[in-house]
Design a protein around this motif. Sequence first.
Motif, PDB file in Angstrom:
ATOM      1  N   ILE A 168      -3.241  -1.862  -2.784  1.00  0.00           N
ATOM      2  CA  ILE A 168      -3.057  -0.617  -2.023  1.00  0.00           C
ATOM      3  C   ILE A 168      -1.753  -0.658  -1.235  1.00  0.00           C
ATOM      4  N   VAL A 169      -1.494  -1.791  -0.588  1.00  0.00           N
ATOM      5  CA  VAL A 169      -0.246  -1.929   0.160  1.00  0.00           C
ATOM      6  C   VAL A 169       0.958  -1.851  -0.783  1.00  0.00           C
ATOM      7  N   GLN A 170       0.841  -2.432  -1.972  1.00  0.00           N
ATOM      8  CA  GLN A 170       1.918  -2.326  -2.949  1.00  0.00           C
ATOM      9  C   GLN A 170       2.144  -0.875  -3.366  1.00  0.00           C
ATOM     10  N   GLY A 171       1.072  -0.111  -3.490  1.00  0.00           N
ATOM     11  CA  GLY A 171       1.223   1.312  -3.799  1.00  0.00           C
ATOM     12  C   GLY A 171       1.951   2.054  -2.707  1.00  0.00           C
ATOM     13  N   VAL A 172       1.645   1.719  -1.452  1.00  0.00           N
ATOM     14  CA  VAL A 172       2.369   2.320  -0.328  1.00  0.00           C
ATOM     15  C   VAL A 172       3.855   1.966  -0.405  1.00  0.00           C
TER      16      VAL A 172
END
Length: 494
Positions: A168-172
Motif C-alpha cells: 500500500i505504501v509503495q502504491g502511495v
Amino acid sequence: MSTGTQGKVTAGDISNDDNVNRTSAQNSSTGFCSVRHGLALLLHLCNFTIFTQFMSLSIAMPAMVNNTVPPSPPNNTSTEGSLDNWNETLPGFRAVAPRYDWSPEIQGLLLSTFHLGAFLASIPSGYLAGKFTAKCLVGAALFVSSVLNLFIPLAAKAGVVLLSILRIVQGVAEVMILTSQYLIWVKWAPPLEMNQLISIAISGLLLGPLTALLAGGFLCETLGWPSVFYVFGGIGCACSGLWFSLVYDDPTEHPFISAGERDYIVRSLAQQDYPPDQPLPVKAMIRSLPLWSILVTQFTAHWYFHVLMAFLPMYISSVLQVGLQDSGYLSALLLGVGFVFIILGGLLADFLLSRKILTLLVIRKLFTAVGVLVPSLFSVLLSWVSSSFGTAVAFLGLCMATSSFCQSGALVNFMDIAPRYTCFLKGLSVVFANLSGVIAPTVSGFFIGQDPETGWRNIFLLSAAVNICGLVFYLVFSQAEVQDWAREQTFTHL
C-alpha cells in the motif's frame, strides 16, 4: 519553488540582451544533448524503476506459492512447469527460497493492495505536489518505495498483513511520482518541446513492465524469487541517489546548464505566471467542460489499456495458442512497440506544432482520435482474424502502437488548460484512470467466464464503444488554451 522571475536570471534581463543570446538559445533548442533532455531521461528511469517494482510481486507470485525450494512431499510438487523443473536444467545450481500456502483469494488481495494505495493517494498527492518541490517529492517517494521493495521478502515471512501494508505504501509512492513529475515540466519544458520531453519520461512506464517480464522469470529461475525484489529495489535506490544529485527544480538554479539553454527555457516560459500557494477554484473546475472532457477521456482511454495489461498474456495463450513462456515474450514485444511509439508520438506532435502545421488544439484532438479509433478498429477485427497468428499479432502491434498516441493528445491536455494546477489535475486524472482499472478487468473477466468463445469479441466491442464515447465527448468540449479559472487571482477555497 522559485519562479522564472525569481531566479538568478529574469525574463527582463534576457530580453535586454536578446540579440546576443538568440543564436545560442536557438542552438540549445535543437538536438537531444541538453540538460532538459537529461532530466527527461532521469524521469524515464524513475518511471521505469517504479513500474518494475509494481510488477515485482506479480512476477514472483507463482514462484512464492509454488516450488522454489528443494523437493517437498508429493502433495506439494504436483504442479507442472514448477520452478523445480526449471532449476533442474541448471547443473550444479538450485535456487532456494521460501514458499507460502496462500490461497488464490489472498494472492488477489496482495496484488490489489498496490492499486489501493495508489487510488487512495491520488488526489492528496496531487495537492501536496503543489506545496513542495518536485525534486523532494519524486526523490523521496522513489527512495521509500525502493527500500520497501528490498524488505518485501522479509515482510512475506512476517505475514500477509505486513506485506499488504508495504505494498500500500509503495502504491502511495508510485502515484506521488506520477503526479509530482509534471511539476518539473512547468519550469523546464519549452512549449514547443513539452510533448517529446513528457513522452520520453512517460515511456518508462512501458519499458519497466517490459524489462520485468523479460528479466523477472530469469531471476526467479536462477537466483530465487527474492532476487526480483532485491535487484529492482537496488536499482531504485541508485536511481534516487542520481535524482537528488543531478536534478534541480528551476533551470536558473542548475549549476551545469549552459547559458544558451538556460536563456532559451526562461524566454520560452517568460509569459507564464504561476503564483505559488493559490487556493483551488473548485466550483469553476466542477463547471469546466474542457476539464471534464480530459477526465472522461482518462477513464475511457485507460479502459482499453487496463484490458490489455490484464488479459494480453491470457489472450495470446488461450486464443492464439501460444505457450506460456512464449506468450510472455510476445507480450513484452508488444509493450516494446508501445514504448517506441509513445516517444515517436511526442516527437511528431512537437514537429507539427513547431512548424506551425497544426494548432495545439488540433494536435490534441487528432492524436486522441488516432489513439482511439485505430486500436478500436483493429481490436474489434481480432475476433475475425484470430485463426491467423501473424495477422493477429500484427493487429495487436498496431493497437499498442497507435493507442500510445493518446499520451500526446488528451492525456497531457490538462497542462494546456491549467498549468498552475498541473499536479492536482494529474492526481485527479489518476483517480479516473484507476477507476477504469478496477471496472474494466472485472467486466472483461465476467465476459470470459460467461462464454469463452464470444467473450473476447464482447470485450473488444465494449472497449471500442467506451473509447469512442469518450472520444466524442473530448472532440466536442476540449480546449487547449488556459482557462479563465486558472488565471484568476480570487478563488473559492477547497
